[in-house]
Design a protein around this motif. Sequence first.
Motif, mmCIF file in Angstrom:
data_model
loop_
_atom_site.group_PDB
_atom_site.id
_atom_site.type_symbol
_atom_site.label_atom_id
_atom_site.label_comp_id
_atom_site.label_asym_id
_atom_site.label_seq_id
_atom_site.Cartn_x
_atom_site.Cartn_y
_atom_site.Cartn_z
ATOM 1 N N PHE A 195 0.838 -1.058 0.037
ATOM 2 C CA PHE A 195 -0.070 -0.158 -0.220
ATOM 3 C C PHE A 195 0.773 1.374 -0.009
ATOM 4 N N GLY A 196 1.876 1.101 0.473
ATOM 5 C CA GLY A 196 2.881 2.251 0.556
ATOM 6 C C GLY A 196 2.633 3.172 1.900
ATOM 7 N N ILE A 197 2.321 2.577 2.964
ATOM 8 C CA ILE A 197 2.121 3.115 4.031
ATOM 9 C C ILE A 197 2.918 2.443 5.120
ATOM 10 N N ALA A 198 3.014 3.111 6.310
ATOM 11 C CA ALA A 198 3.739 3.050 7.570
ATOM 12 C C ALA A 198 3.516 1.298 7.636
ATOM 13 N N THR A 199 4.705 0.608 7.936
ATOM 14 C CA THR A 199 4.614 -0.627 8.107
ATOM 15 C C THR A 199 5.098 -1.198 9.609
ATOM 16 N N ASP A 200 3.936 -1.184 10.376
ATOM 17 C CA ASP A 200 3.877 -1.377 11.884
ATOM 18 C C ASP A 200 3.360 -2.748 12.061
ATOM 19 N N GLY A 201 3.001 -3.497 11.257
ATOM 20 C CA GLY A 201 2.569 -5.014 11.389
ATOM 21 C C GLY A 201 0.951 -5.151 11.961
ATOM 22 N N VAL A 202 0.432 -3.872 12.164
ATOM 23 C CA VAL A 202 -1.072 -3.938 12.661
ATOM 24 C C VAL A 202 -1.882 -3.502 11.950
ATOM 25 N N ILE A 203 -3.221 -4.122 11.725
ATOM 26 C CA ILE A 203 -4.131 -3.771 10.810
ATOM 27 C C ILE A 203 -4.905 -2.599 11.464
ATOM 28 N N GLY A 204 -4.854 -1.545 11.227
ATOM 29 C CA GLY A 204 -5.460 -0.363 11.823
ATOM 30 C C GLY A 204 -6.296 0.314 10.993
ATOM 31 N N PRO A 205 -6.618 1.660 11.358
ATOM 32 C CA PRO A 205 -7.541 2.456 10.505
ATOM 33 C C PRO A 205 -6.862 2.709 8.854
ATOM 34 N N LYS A 206 -5.499 3.108 8.968
ATOM 35 C CA LYS A 206 -4.914 3.320 7.783
ATOM 36 C C LYS A 206 -4.969 2.143 6.802
ATOM 37 N N THR A 207 -4.671 0.992 7.617
ATOM 38 C CA THR A 207 -4.471 -0.109 6.486
ATOM 39 C C THR A 207 -5.680 -0.501 6.150
ATOM 40 N N ARG A 208 -6.916 -0.432 7.072
ATOM 41 C CA ARG A 208 -8.362 -0.806 6.318
ATOM 42 C C ARG A 208 -8.858 0.304 5.511
ATOM 43 N N ALA A 209 -8.444 1.364 5.459
ATOM 44 C CA ALA A 209 -8.890 2.305 4.436
ATOM 45 C C ALA A 209 -8.247 2.139 3.314
ATOM 46 N N ALA A 210 -6.871 1.953 3.338
ATOM 47 C CA ALA A 210 -6.338 1.549 2.249
ATOM 48 C C ALA A 210 -6.811 0.248 1.351
ATOM 49 N N LEU A 211 -7.066 -0.718 2.194
ATOM 50 C CA LEU A 211 -7.492 -2.041 1.817
ATOM 51 C C LEU A 211 -8.975 -1.590 0.725
ATOM 52 N N ALA A 212 -9.726 -0.653 1.683
ATOM 53 C CA ALA A 212 -11.060 -0.443 1.160
ATOM 54 C C ALA A 212 -11.082 0.320 -0.171
ATOM 55 N N VAL A 213 -10.046 0.912 -0.843
ATOM 56 C CA VAL A 213 -10.127 1.719 -1.925
ATOM 57 C C VAL A 213 -9.105 1.093 -3.077
ATOM 58 N N THR A 214 -8.349 -0.048 -2.810
ATOM 59 C CA THR A 214 -7.369 -0.552 -3.531
ATOM 60 C C THR A 214 -7.865 -1.412 -4.504
ATOM 61 N N ASP A 215 -7.643 -1.336 -5.662
ATOM 62 C CA ASP A 215 -8.177 -2.580 -6.768
ATOM 63 C C ASP A 215 -7.376 -3.871 -6.507
ATOM 64 N N GLN A 216 -8.301 -4.907 -6.218
ATOM 65 C CA GLN A 216 -7.682 -6.157 -5.532
ATOM 66 C C GLN A 216 -6.982 -7.013 -6.568
#
Length: 81
Positions: A16-37
């Motif tokens: 996703f190109g976001i911070a890699t903290d190993g936790v599925i938090g709000p930023k990871t969920r948001a990126a997942l919601a808008v990314t073409d699978q």
Amino acid sequence: MHPRPQKAVRLLQEAFGIATDGVIGPKTRAALAVTDQSKLYSKVLAARLRNLDRLITNDPEQSVSAAGRMNRMAEFVEGTV
């Protein structure tokens, strides 16, 4: 959390190109919601390949298990995993 799931989450975050903290938090969920699978699938594979490259570059002894790892990635590409 077991280290393996954290590593998988980090690879996802790297894709996703976001911070890699190993936790599925709000930023990871948001990126997942808008990314073409289908694009995400390719990005995760690329992240796995980069990770394998880093692993072997940083510790050449890891090359012993590289063939098995490459076979697992081939299965990932084929959609059998």
